[in-house]
Scaffold this motif. Structure first.
Motif, PDB file in Angstrom:
ATOM      1  N   ALA A  13       9.347   2.887   1.329  1.00 45.42           N
ATOM      2  CA  ALA A  13      10.469   4.043   1.200  1.00 45.42           C
ATOM      3  C   ALA A  13      11.552   3.669   0.585  1.00 45.42           C
ATOM      4  N   TRP A  20       3.152   6.212  -2.325  1.00 49.55           N
ATOM      5  CA  TRP A  20       4.103   7.012  -2.279  1.00 49.55           C
ATOM      6  C   TRP A  20       5.016   6.880  -3.601  1.00 49.55           C
ATOM      7  N   ARG A  27       0.856  -1.190   0.053  1.00 49.68           N
ATOM      8  CA  ARG A  27       0.088   0.174  -0.016  1.00 49.68           C
ATOM      9  C   ARG A  27       0.781   1.235   0.119  1.00 49.68           C
ATOM     10  N   TYR A  28       1.981   1.235   0.765  1.00 45.23           N
ATOM     11  CA  TYR A  28       2.817   2.451   0.999  1.00 45.23           C
ATOM     12  C   TYR A  28       3.690   2.606  -0.242  1.00 45.23           C
TER      13      TYR A  28
END
Lengths: 102, 426
Positions: free
Chosen positions: B346, B55, B50-51
């Motif tokens: 990230a 992002w 999801r991230y």
């Protein structure tokens, strides 16, 4: 806003190259990552666990430091707050103050 | 989708040449996106997917490979054993992830080709990746316990250490047990998934017995020398709330089970006969991690670079959650896997863009255990990255435990579950 976000990767790379400027307000991936660490509990809708979204930066910093310094009682937060640096607290608060709701 | 200005920016950030090198299918109207494949849709993998999509935006195509049709939470699954929650209460769909830009493929990853960078699927085509995130959970070493290898033995002694059918099977055994029976829980040596989980399970079974079959007993057979998490809080519950029901025995390293006589045998401790025997076998990183060659410690866990969660052995493969060789005092918990997932997402995006990762990641953990159907206790910790030691260290003076069980923390625990499920699944 969208244009700004597009520019972020480039901006961030420049800041990394120059060292300390990484946390500048316009390119702060660290703030985004640190803040994401709070979202496992603090979802944007709030509820039993309060939301951090759309609270002012000053209010969040004040609350967080009150937990950290033992002026605010609680269950989990007094213990977690002691683990974060001032720089992290400030960056996280700034991120939530202007965060998109997703 | 992608306008001209954005293309220039992505190219400048280093994504375009990278994606072109990967040789992935190029959509007609847009530049090639980098392929991020996530294997395993638990607390770690679903969060990472999801991230990465959130992002990464248009720069990445995120695919989540998940075997099961729905997510079933291990946290709170002991309440299903106790009978105060149902499996439906702890089950969530994967469907919302599509709205957040994650393509979910319900299939089993059977092999990883780390040279050609492809994930082989049981039913579908291979998936090419530029970066792979493995969140493989755990698989059990059944063969390390004599008598546990056969299907029948495993059915008779469910682990219920992966939530779902195993949880239902153990609940049925507890329901069928006679009043006055003995329910025994065998705990493997640390480190194992969810340090406080077995002790919470003892509380939940005791709570159930107290109300429905009060002459029954819960026997906690610990492969360790003492209670591994929230020790004082659990000992207090067993000596006060569940006095005469729960008995704790340390140093019970299980070596053998006998299906005929329902007997557990140990390295040193006396044999135990139980009406219901819950064996949590020793375990390590899930099988796909072994196939990918990322298991590096004791044939059990995966060492990672803690800035990126990239395998120390295999480049471009990141590993999350219970499968990793943990940092000091880092628990193997769902909350921690969720934290890993964000740092890894990230770092993957940074790597694809030719940028360094965040040099100062911080992780937190919050874990609730239920003493009964509504009162809980917590343990919390903060883990800052230490560049000198290249690991996470807990911050002195931070973290801690509940003073006592409370209904307030029981409410927080349920709210935590709703929040983290929304965080990972949408």
């Amino acid at each position: 806003m969208r244009l700004l976000r597009m520019l972020l990767p480039v901006g961030a790379a420049v800041f990394v190259a120059s060292g300390a400027g990484f946390a500048a307000a316009n390119g702060d991936h660290r703030a985004r990552e640190w803040a994401a660490g709070c979202l496992g509990c603090h979802q944007p809708v709030g509820g039993t666990i309060p939301r951090l979204h759309r609270q002012s930066r000053d209010e969040l910093v004040t609350k967080f430091r009150a937990y950290r310094d033992g002026r605010q009682s609680g269950t989990v937060m007094p213990q977690l707050a002691k683990g974060y640096t001032d720089a992290q607290i400030d960056a996280i608060a700034a991120w939530f103050a202007t965060a998109p709701a997703r | 989708m992608m306008n001209r200005a954005r293309r220039r920016i992505v190219a400048a950030a280093g994504l375009l040449p990278f994606a072109a090198l990967a040789g992935c299918a190029t959509p007609r109207t847009s530049v090639a996106r980098a392929n991020v494949v996530v294997v395993g849709g638990g607390y770690g993998g679903a969060t990472a997917a999801r991230y990465a999509a959130l992002w990464g935006g248009d720069a990445v195509r995120v695919t989540l490979v998940e075997r099961d049709a729905a997510f079933v939470s291990c946290p709170l699954s002991n309440l299903v054993l106790g009978g105060s929650k149902s499996l439906a209460d702890i089950t969530r769909p994967y469907a919302l992830l599509a709205r957040h830009g994650v393509q979910v493929v319900h299939d089993t990853a059977t092999a990883i080709d780390v040279e050609r960078r492809r994930v082989r699927l049981a039913r579908g085509d291979d998936l090419p990746y530029d970066r792979l995130i493995l969140s493989p959970g755990i698989d059990f070493f059944f063969d390390r316990i004599k008598g546990l290898a056969s299907e029948e033995a495993r059915a008779q002694f469910p682990h219920a250490w992966q939530a779902g059918p195993q949880t239902a099977a153990l609940r049925r055994q507890l329901e069928a047990m006679r009043d006055g029976g003995v329910f025994a829980i065998s705990i493997p040596r640390s480190p194992y998934r969810c340090p406080p989980g077995p002790y919470e399970r003892a509380c939940q079974a005791a709570w159930y017995f107290q109300r429905t079959k009060p002459r029954s007993k819960v026997l906690v057979l610990d492969g360790n020398e003492e209670v591994q998490s929230k020790k004082a809080l659990f000992m207090k519950a067993w000596s006060e709330d569940y006095k005469g029901i729960v008995e704790y025995r340390p140093d019970c390293v299980l070596t053998e089970v006998d299906a005929k006589t329902r007997t557990a045998r140990f390295e040193i401790a006396d044999d135990v006969r139980a009406d219901v025997l819950n064996v949590i076998p020793p375990h390590g990183a899930g099988a796909i991690a072994r196939n990918a060659g990322v298991i590096t410690v004791n044939d059990q866990w995966c060492e990672v670079d803690f800035l990126t969660f990239e395998s120390k052995k295999v480049p471009r493969v990141h590993v999350l959650g219970d499968a990793i060789q943990v940092a000091p005092l880092m628990p193997k918990s769902g909350h921690m896997a969720n934290q890993h997932g964000k740092v890894a997402a990230a770092a993957v995006l940074a790597a694809l863009a030719g940028q360094p990762p965040n040099p100062e990641p911080v992780l937190n953990n919050t874990c609730y255990s239920y003493i009964n159907d509504r009162e809980a206790v917590h343990v919390a910790s903060v883990h800052q990255y230490d560049p000198k030691q290249q690991t996470y260290l807990t911050v002195p003076g931070s973290g801690g435990l509940s003073v006592a069980k409370s209904a307030r923390e029981g409410d927080y625990g349920l709210a935590w579950a709703q929040s983290i499920w929304a965080d990972m699944l949408g």
